[in-house]
Design a protein around this motif. Structure first.
Motif: not given
Lengths: 516, 240
Positions: A387, A483, A485-487, B50, B55, B58-59, B186
């Protein structure tokens, strides 16, 4: 019924068979032939190898009755053996572990023969048949891995095909011959099945026969003693005399040590099989579900360790030439020196060489196991851009982040701790490189990084460099956003419903998305 | 004595045999995953999508785990994107194009995603359709001035959307979606929602016009013809 008559009843059929076949007359000398008294525990490794080979044949035949050698059913049939057949998993475990054990035992046997100079006159052909046995067994191990028809198999085949592809001029044809077509598919499995259950075992059994016959003909070598040198013209006479005088019959004197050692090996094997279970099958060989980090089986790990260390410019040459050179050297060993001293203490150079080769193989295996040489094949489509690297970017830089995924940079480079480890992490690349330097690196590659020059157009290049130029630590401030955090990398047990139920799992593995 | 011994031995071997099925090496039974099930959908998304679509919100590419998206987009539209790809950076996933999914699997996947992330509707709602329609560039320039310039004018906080390099990488459909769905996380507004100066958001015509105007800045060359031609029948810049 009296005793005499009873003996007669047993004896008659035995005599009848002996009369027709001469099997007892044939095997008595096999068991009672004299072997050197000095042949002690050093000499058990060959027998252990033979025992593992026998186990392979027995368990292999059993597996052959249940395995379905077709691309759509192979994987499912292994699960069937594991789960539905009583102790079927044990059968697979024994077959798998015994194959590794056989390779290891063979290597030890070969090392012992080399160190004791037992390959010298008159046993040159013993050594050479041994070398071909080694190659056959390695080929069996490789084709056996393919039988699992899982992701490791798919991957191993992919690497194999890539090596074959590099052969000048005939690359395409050889690849087609190996895979049975341009891609890995049902034909490929049939081909490897035929190799694994008919051609290679046949060759191995034949070679074992020749190897044994040569042992009978030339006798088992004595323990080397410094000063006792091999002179081809007089060796045979001296050896026969010494056997007459001081030899002991193979059965039971030497055989009992073999049996004890084989027994210990067998117990270890059953323990390994019971404790660690069968090898694979890993994930379905289905490109939609690639989520493992495929690795070759142990006997081949060192080869791939070596490949990972090679400078890319020399890869083709080394990958194609070194196996040939290696085999030629192995075959040539007894011709390079077939007489003279056999004792290790009088052949220090040879001992150093042996130690070096062993250490190199161990080190390369270690490298293969631990090194992150294998790119994360699905990194580009599975690992999201962190992010903090997406926020506050212009539309062009955002597209650069997409190009970074699309061009599969992520398979080799980490962002935010996730990604391949083949190249350096690029989280702070803007502090190390100017945009011009980045352009040069991407266009020309270098140091294990492919050159992307032709594969990226000017817009893609501009976007990707624009994106990379924003990667600097100031942005760390953003990473505290909730939020963000990466999985963890996905580890779900992915098993697709049986193809029998017609859920449409592709039976053939196409080149797959990760190779694009 | 002998009898007891052999009885003992046979008991032992029966025990050993039974115990075998409980040995640590015995593989765990795998729970089969059904194509189209939530678990399959999620894992297919995790491995294949993904990376770009993220996920969350914010991609790098438009978020798909977003009820707002599934409210507007229809299954047919998403299936078309997965089968044909979109623009230059969204690959086709259809097996006959070298992708990993059969068309049946794509249909099941899209249905699965809607079940997981949609709000229960079957799409086609929210006032503005999910697919790009033809517009008028000169009207678009006025929409841009009133609705977008505050952020996207030269030197604006959000960066240029008329940069030719940017436009070479994104399709008209991509521009359309950027305007319609926005990227709340964003700071990019969704124009099917009310905005300060536009209490009803933008109308479908206004969106079409502004996309048409932006697309005009895309340099025309063979290299990005495909960006323009996808989707073929809805080429904005041809239509004025």
């Amino acid at each position: 019924m009296n005793r005499e008559a009873l003996i007669q009843i047993v004896k008659q059929p035995v005599q009848w068979i002996e009369d027709r076949t001469g099997v007892i007359a044939f095997s008595t000398p096999l068991l009672s032939h004299h072997v050197p008294r000095s042949a002690k525990w050093w000499y058990v490794f060959g027998s252990a190898t033979l025992m593992f080979f026998t186990i392979q044949i027995v368990t292999g035949v059993c597996l052959g009755t249940m395995y379905a050698p077709s691309a759509s059913n192979a994987w499912e049939s292994l699960r069937y053996i594991d789960e539905e057949i009583p102790l079927g998993w044990m059968l697979r475990a024994l077959h798998g572990w015994s194959s590794s054990a056989m390779v290891v035992m063979m290597a030890i046997h070969m090392l012992q023969v080399f160190m004791h100079g037992s390959f010298k006159f008159p046993r040159e052909l013993n050594w050479i048949t041994g070398v071909f046995l080694l190659l056959t067994v390695l080929a069996l191990a490789f084709t056996g891995q393919v039988m699992r028809w899982d992701q490791d198999a798919y991957w191993g085949l992919g690497i194999g095909a890539a090596i074959v592809d590099r052969v000048p001029v005939f690359g395409d044809q050889m690849r087609a011959l190996m895979l049975g077509g341009p891609i890995i598919g049902g034909e490929t499995l049939n081909r490897f099945f035929a190799l694994h259950v008919f051609i290679l075992p046949g060759a191995a059994i034949g070679l074992v026969g020749v190897h044994m016959a040569l042992i009978m003909k030339n006798g088992i070598s004595e323990m080397p003693k410094p000063g006792e040198i091999v002179v081809p013209s007089t060796y045979r006479k001296g050896f026969e005399e010494r056997m007459e005088k001081s030899g002991v019959p193979f059965f039971p004197d030497a055989a009992q040590r073999d049996m004890v050692f084989c027994g210990v090996c067998l117990i270890l094997l059953v323990f390994l099989a019971a404790y660690y279970g069968p090898f694979g099958p890993g994930g379905m060989p289905d490109p939609t579900l690639i989520n493992t980090n495929p690795r070759p089986d142990y006997p081949f790990m060192w080869i791939f360790g070596a490949v990972s260390l090679l400078p890319p410019a020399s890869e083709t040459a080394i990958m194609l030439i070194s196996p040939v050179v290696g085999i030629v050297i192995l075959v040539a060993v007894p011709f390079l020196s077939n007489s003279g001293e056999r004792a290790p203490s009088r052949r220090p150079g040879m001992m150093l060489l042996a130690v070096f080769v062993v250490m190199a193989i161990v080190a390369l295996t270690w490298e293969g196991v631990t090194s992150p040489w294998s790119p994360v094949m699905d990194g580009w489509s599975a690992l999201p851009t962190p992010t903090q690297f997406v926020k506050g970017r212009t539309p062009l830089q955002m597209q650069g982040a997409v190009v970074f995924q699309y061009a599969q940079c992520r398979n080799c480079h980490e962002l935010g701790g996730f990604g391949g480890k083949r190249g350096p992490a690029l989280d702070e690349i803007a502090t190390r490189m100017s945009p011009d330097q980045i352009v040069r690196q991407v266009q020309q590659g270098g140091g294990n990084m492919p050159a992307f020059g032709k594969n990226l157009n000017s817009a893609q290049m501009t976007a990707i460099v624009g994106f990379l130029s924003t990667l600097r630590p100031e942005n760390e401030a953003d990473s505290s956003i909730p939020g963000a955090q990466l999985p963890l990398p996905i580890k779900s047990p992915l098993v697709v419903n049986s193809p029998f139920t017609g859920t449409g799992v592709p039976a053939e593995i196409s080149a797959g998305v990760s190779s694009r | 004595m002998k009898l007891r011994m052999s009885r003992f031995l046979s008991c032992l071997s029966i025990l050993a045999f039974l115990g075998c099925d409980r040995m640590p090496g015995k593989p765990q039974e795998a729970t089969p995953i059904v194509i189209g099930s939530p678990a399959w959908t999620q894992s297919t998304f995790n491995t294949n999508c993904r990376g770009c679509h993220s996920q969350g919100a914010e991609g790098a590419a438009i978020p798909l785990i977003d009820a707002g998206y599934w409210k507007v987009a229809t299954d047919a539209q998403v299936i078309q994107v997965l089968e044909q790809g979109q623009g230059v950076l969204m690959p086709s996933y259809l097996d006959s194009n070298g992708g990993p999914l059969s068309s049946d699997q794509i249909a099941a996947f899209v249905k699965g995603m809607r079940t997981l992330w949609g709000d229960g509707s079957s799409g086609g709602q929210g006032g503005i359709s999910g697919t790009v329609v033809a517009g008028n560039a000169s009207a678009g320039s006025q929409v841009f001035a009133s609705a977008c310039a505050s952020c996207h004018a030269a030197g604006g906080s959000a960066g240029s959307v008329t940069d030719p390099m940017y436009l070479k990488l994104i399709s008209n459909q991509g521009l359309w979606s950027a305007v319609v769905y926005g990227r709340a996380a964003l700071g990019s507004p969704a124009w099917n929602q009310p905005m300060p100066k536009h209490p009803n958001g933008l109308t479908p015509t206004e969106v079409a016009d502004v996309v048409c105007w932006i697309a005009q800045s895309r340099p025309m060359s063979s290299a990005n013809a495909q960006v323009n031609s996808i989707p073929k029948d809805k080429n904005v810049s041809d239509s004025k």
